[in-house]
Design an enzyme around this catalytic site. Structure first.
Site, mmCIF file in Angstrom:
data_model
loop_
_atom_site.group_PDB
_atom_site.id
_atom_site.type_symbol
_atom_site.label_atom_id
_atom_site.label_comp_id
_atom_site.label_asym_id
_atom_site.label_seq_id
_atom_site.Cartn_x
_atom_site.Cartn_y
_atom_site.Cartn_z
ATOM 1 N N CYS A 179 -23.499 -22.064 8.520
ATOM 2 C CA CYS A 179 -23.488 -22.732 9.759
ATOM 3 C C CYS A 179 -22.209 -22.750 10.388
ATOM 4 O O CYS A 179 -21.113 -22.225 9.696
ATOM 5 C CB CYS A 179 -23.834 -24.220 9.441
ATOM 6 S SG CYS A 179 -22.755 -25.203 8.385
ATOM 7 N N CYS A 239 -19.144 -23.988 8.825
ATOM 8 C CA CYS A 239 -18.513 -23.190 7.675
ATOM 9 C C CYS A 239 -17.568 -22.070 8.367
ATOM 10 O O CYS A 239 -16.598 -21.911 7.705
ATOM 11 C CB CYS A 239 -19.581 -22.417 6.546
ATOM 12 S SG CYS A 239 -20.889 -23.457 6.413
#
Lengths: 337, 80
Positions: free
Chosen positions: B10, B13
């Site tokens: 995502c 991250c």
């Protein structure tokens, strides 16, 4: 270090002064400075936008800061510990409440699910958490408070909690264990070390500041777009336009709103401002609540993520039970108000 | 030094990875940065919130994105 704290303490009275004078300043700007014709669609749309946007952003900054501090006292690990071995009902109630305060991002739904299963939290209780956490989030509540008033915000939180508790309980009754992907129970846990840092009060304040930067930094654009669309509708769409489509006499509007809401993946930031204006144009509260809950609480990406750990029948049960709960809320509110 | 970024890809991250690389560069350290995005592997670290930063198999942060300065502090602790 202390300098930052002083800045925050100075900002608070500034916030209060700005927030409480926003209406006066906006009207002065629109009517006196720009001298726009009061009542014309453009003027009213413009007035709506330049009043609501700063108001909502101010509320978001303040509330997310404090929610950030509160959240720093909760962690998924701690929540799991509190839920371990809890029976149905008590567990469902506790899990739904904890779902509101525990830091959660739908991208970490799987690690969280695995962690809960690993420590023996019942599946029904886990579901209560997974329903409450995305549906009742601070952004949605702040926007509801800012654009609908505190009563609607309270109604949203209370009914959301009731859906999470009941849906989790119902799913727990259906013996869902067999419908979890097999690899989940075969997981071998490693022995990785974790460095747990003790947080000081200053760290927690920093945590609050960081969450404001992260959340508001990410959603302000959706809030702006949502309010801009809302402003357009507010100014240009005729009164009672939504009565036939989303009014309470149109019973089918509740299930329809939910169906439309599931694939509509918008965060609360974009959808609440638009719905707030739809209500002004004759949409009923029940239908609007159902629509918002469906958009915010039941999202297609989350369902796709959950497919990694749940077999298909359980996915359908999950969506079905939550949708039924939302539908009940929609009908009850349309009936009562 | 071995650094792992746990998370399923995502945006948060990616941000953590960016900051970690920036911290390495600023501090002048060399380390391998690997992304761990398989759920089975993430679960082994007992991490319930992503993204998480793992340095030499120790989970240093989870569920939040630390600042570049904080990552530098963590790296220094491991390098010493």
């Amino acid at each position: 270090m202390n300098k930052r704290l002083i800045i925050l303490l100075v900002l608070l009275p500034v916030w209060i002064v700005v927030y409480y004078n926003l209406q006066t300043v906006t009207n002065w700007l629109v009517d006196e400075v720009l001298n726009l014709t009061s009542g014309s669609p453009f003027t009213e749309a413009f007035r709506f936008f330049i009043y609501e946007l700063p108001k909502v952003l101010l509320l978001l900054v303040l509330i997310i800061f404090f929610v950030g501090i509160i959240r720093s006292y909760f962690s998924p690990e701690r929540t799991r510990l509190m839920l371990g071995g809890k029976r149905q009902i008590t567990g469902n109630i506790l899990a739904s409440g904890l779902g509101i305060v525990t830091p959660f991002c739908s991208c970490s739904a799987i690690p969280l699910f695995l962690g809960f299963v690993e420590s023996g939290v019942p599946l029904g209780v886990t579901f209560s958490f997974l329903i409450a956490a995305p549906m009742i989030n601070e952004v949605a509540v702040v926007l509801l408070f800012g654009l609908f008033g505190w009563k609607t915000a309270v109604v949203y939180v209370v009914t959301g909690l009731m859906i999470a508790i009941t849906a989790g309980w119902v799913i727990g009754k259906l013996k869902p264990e067999k419908q979890v992907q097999d690899w989940v129970f075969e997981l071998q846990s490693g022995n990785a070390e974790t460095n747990n840092v003790l947080l000081t009060l200053f760290d927690r304040i920093q945590y609050g500041v960081d969450s404001v930067k992260e959340v508001v930094g990410k959603i302000w654009i959706y809030v702006a777009i949502g309010i801009a669309v809302g402003a357009g509708v507010h100014g240009y769409v005729p009164q009672d336009f939504m009565v036939s489509l989303m009014g309470k006499s149109a019973w089918y509007s509740v299930p329809l709103s939910i169906l439309v809401g599931i694939p509509l993946y918008s965060n609360a930031a974009g959808i609440v401002p638009i719905v707030s204006v739809l209500i002004e144009k004759g949409a009923s509260l029940g239908t609007s609540l159902a629509f918002m809950m469906s958009v915010i609480g039941l999202s297609l990406p989350e369902v796709i993520i959950l497919k990694k750990v749940l077999k298909r029948p359980l996915i359908f049960t999950f969506v079905g039970v939550v949708a039924a709960g939302i539908m009940a809320v929609g009908f009850i509110f349309n009936f009562l108000f | 030094m071995e650094i792992k970024i746990l998370g399923s890809g995502c945006s948060r991250c990616r941000e953590l990875e960016k900051r970690t690389r920036e911290a390495l560069e600023k501090a002048g350290f060399h380390a391998s940065v690997t992304k761990v995005d398989q759920m089975q592997d993430i679960a082994r670290y007992h991490v319930m919130a992503t993204p998480a930063l793992v340095v030499d198999e120790v989970v240093e942060t989870k569920g939040r994105i630390p600042s570049v300065e904080e990552v530098i502090q963590i790296l220094i602790r491991h390098f010493a």
